[in-house]
Design a protein around this motif. Structure first.
Motif, PDB file in Angstrom:
ATOM      1  N   GLU A   1      -1.897   1.997  -2.201  1.00 45.74           N
ATOM      2  CA  GLU A   1      -2.987   2.601  -1.421  1.00 45.74           C
ATOM      3  C   GLU A   1      -2.785   2.410   0.078  1.00 45.74           C
ATOM      4  O   GLU A   1      -3.172   3.271   0.876  1.00 45.74           O
ATOM      5  CB  GLU A   1      -4.327   2.015  -1.875  1.00 45.74           C
ATOM      6  CG  GLU A   1      -4.722   2.432  -3.290  1.00 45.74           C
ATOM      7  CD  GLU A   1      -6.115   1.965  -3.686  1.00 45.74           C
ATOM      8  OE1 GLU A   1      -6.834   1.413  -2.823  1.00 45.74           O
ATOM      9  OE2 GLU A   1      -6.489   2.167  -4.861  1.00 45.74           O
ATOM     10  N   ILE A   2      -2.206   1.267   0.451  1.00 52.57           N
ATOM     11  CA  ILE A   2      -1.941   1.018   1.868  1.00 52.57           C
ATOM     12  C   ILE A   2      -0.756   1.854   2.344  1.00 52.57           C
ATOM     13  O   ILE A   2      -0.691   2.306   3.482  1.00 52.57           O
ATOM     14  CB  ILE A   2      -1.659  -0.487   2.106  1.00 52.57           C
ATOM     15  CG1 ILE A   2      -2.921  -1.308   1.791  1.00 52.57           C
ATOM     16  CG2 ILE A   2      -1.217  -0.741   3.552  1.00 52.57           C
ATOM     17  CD1 ILE A   2      -2.668  -2.805   1.731  1.00 52.57           C
ATOM     18  N   GLY A   3       0.193   2.063   1.425  1.00 49.13           N
ATOM     19  CA  GLY A   3       1.373   2.849   1.756  1.00 49.13           C
ATOM     20  C   GLY A   3       2.533   2.010   2.255  1.00 49.13           C
ATOM     21  O   GLY A   3       3.305   2.449   3.113  1.00 49.13           O
ATOM     22  N   ILE A   4       2.670   0.787   1.705  1.00 49.55           N
ATOM     23  CA  ILE A   4       3.786  -0.075   2.102  1.00 49.55           C
ATOM     24  C   ILE A   4       4.695  -0.334   0.910  1.00 49.55           C
ATOM     25  O   ILE A   4       4.280  -0.219  -0.244  1.00 49.55           O
ATOM     26  CB  ILE A   4       3.283  -1.424   2.683  1.00 49.55           C
ATOM     27  CG1 ILE A   4       2.487  -2.208   1.617  1.00 49.55           C
ATOM     28  CG2 ILE A   4       2.434  -1.204   3.914  1.00 49.55           C
ATOM     29  CD1 ILE A   4       2.068  -3.604   2.065  1.00 49.55           C
ATOM     30  N   ASP A   5       5.933  -0.670   1.210  1.00 51.37           N
ATOM     31  CA  ASP A   5       6.891  -0.983   0.151  1.00 51.37           C
ATOM     32  C   ASP A   5       6.528  -2.319  -0.506  1.00 51.37           C
ATOM     33  O   ASP A   5       5.979  -3.219   0.137  1.00 51.37           O
ATOM     34  CB  ASP A   5       8.306  -1.079   0.719  1.00 51.37           C
ATOM     35  CG  ASP A   5       8.828   0.276   1.181  1.00 51.37           C
ATOM     36  OD1 ASP A   5       8.359   1.298   0.638  1.00 51.37           O
ATOM     37  OD2 ASP A   5       9.683   0.297   2.087  1.00 51.37           O
ATOM     38  N   VAL A   6       6.841  -2.426  -1.788  1.00 51.15           N
ATOM     39  CA  VAL A   6       6.545  -3.661  -2.520  1.00 51.15           C
ATOM     40  C   VAL A   6       7.851  -4.381  -2.848  1.00 51.15           C
ATOM     41  O   VAL A   6       8.917  -3.768  -2.893  1.00 51.15           O
ATOM     42  CB  VAL A   6       5.781  -3.366  -3.832  1.00 51.15           C
ATOM     43  CG1 VAL A   6       4.454  -2.696  -3.549  1.00 51.15           C
ATOM     44  CG2 VAL A   6       6.628  -2.499  -4.772  1.00 51.15           C
TER      45      VAL A   6
END
Length: 219
Positions: A58-63
């Motif tokens: 939802e934040i749009g960052i890589d995990v």
């Protein structure tokens, strides 16, 4: 490996996701401080970190993630959740009720078979032991899961259970019944129980005024 495409392990899927308020705070923390703990994958499944994955998406960052190798992924997942979550007895019982419905092959490493004599579904006792609750609590939770799925989901989330008000048995008044039947006029509502009883007997000699079903025959 694209972990966004991996299915959730059946045991991991039993555990409830964070509530809306907790997840909002959790996501805000990740947005500010980054992902603090890795997501766990193994055997072709997502094993742990579903809330972290959802928040990062939802934040749009890589995990980032760790790949785990284990002989019993179900036991591994249970161990992680047992030590990390502050689950109530009601939640543990509801989760155990669902675990008791899983096939044992769902808890093992993908492609392996359960040990001899261990086929079929996990027993209620095994599920109770896994979640640290009594067998009776699990049986009650299984019954609720079958009869009231919404209440089961609420218990699993940890929602406070609102006790249904106990209906008080309606007490029928001899005088009110007599007035309703025209045996005693409303102005004479102070008539005695004995007088009302005699009046009823005059209506029907077989009427048992101590039996509510017989009183219903007057209507």
């Amino acid at each position: 490996m694209d972990i966004h495409e991996l299915p959730v392990h059946p045991v991991a899927a039993v555990f409830p996701m964070m509530g809306r308020g907790d997840f909002k705070s959790f996501k805000a923390d990740i947005k500010k401080n980054g992902q603090a703990e890795s997501i766990k994958v193994g055997g072709g499944y997502l094993l742990d970190g579903l809330n972290r994955l959802k928040a990062c998406e939802e934040i749009g960052i890589d995990v980032f993630y760790d790949e785990v190798t284990h002989d019993d992924y179900g036991a591994y997942i249970l161990s992680l959740n047992e030590h990390r979550r502050h689950l109530t007895t009601a939640q543990r019982s509801a989760i155990a009720a669902e675990l008791a419905n899983l096939e044992k092959t769902d808890t093992l490493k993908k492609g392996t078979e359960p040990p001899s004599g261990g086929t079929g579904k996990m027993s209620a006792q095994e599920a109770a032991d896994a979640m640290g609750v009594g067998i009776r609590s699990v049986e009650r939770a299984k019954k609720r899961m079958k009869e009231d799925p919404k209440a089961h989901e609420a218990a699993k989330r940890g929602d406070k259970q609102v006790k249904k008000p106990v209906k008080k048995k309606e007490k029928y008044s001899w005088v009110k019944i007599a007035i309703a039947e025209g045996v005693v006029p409303a102005s004479g509502s102070g008539g005695s129980r004995q007088a009302v009883r005699k009046s009823f007997k005059r209506i029907d000699a077989d009427l048992d005024v101590d039996n509510p079903e017989h009183v219903d025959r007057l209507y």
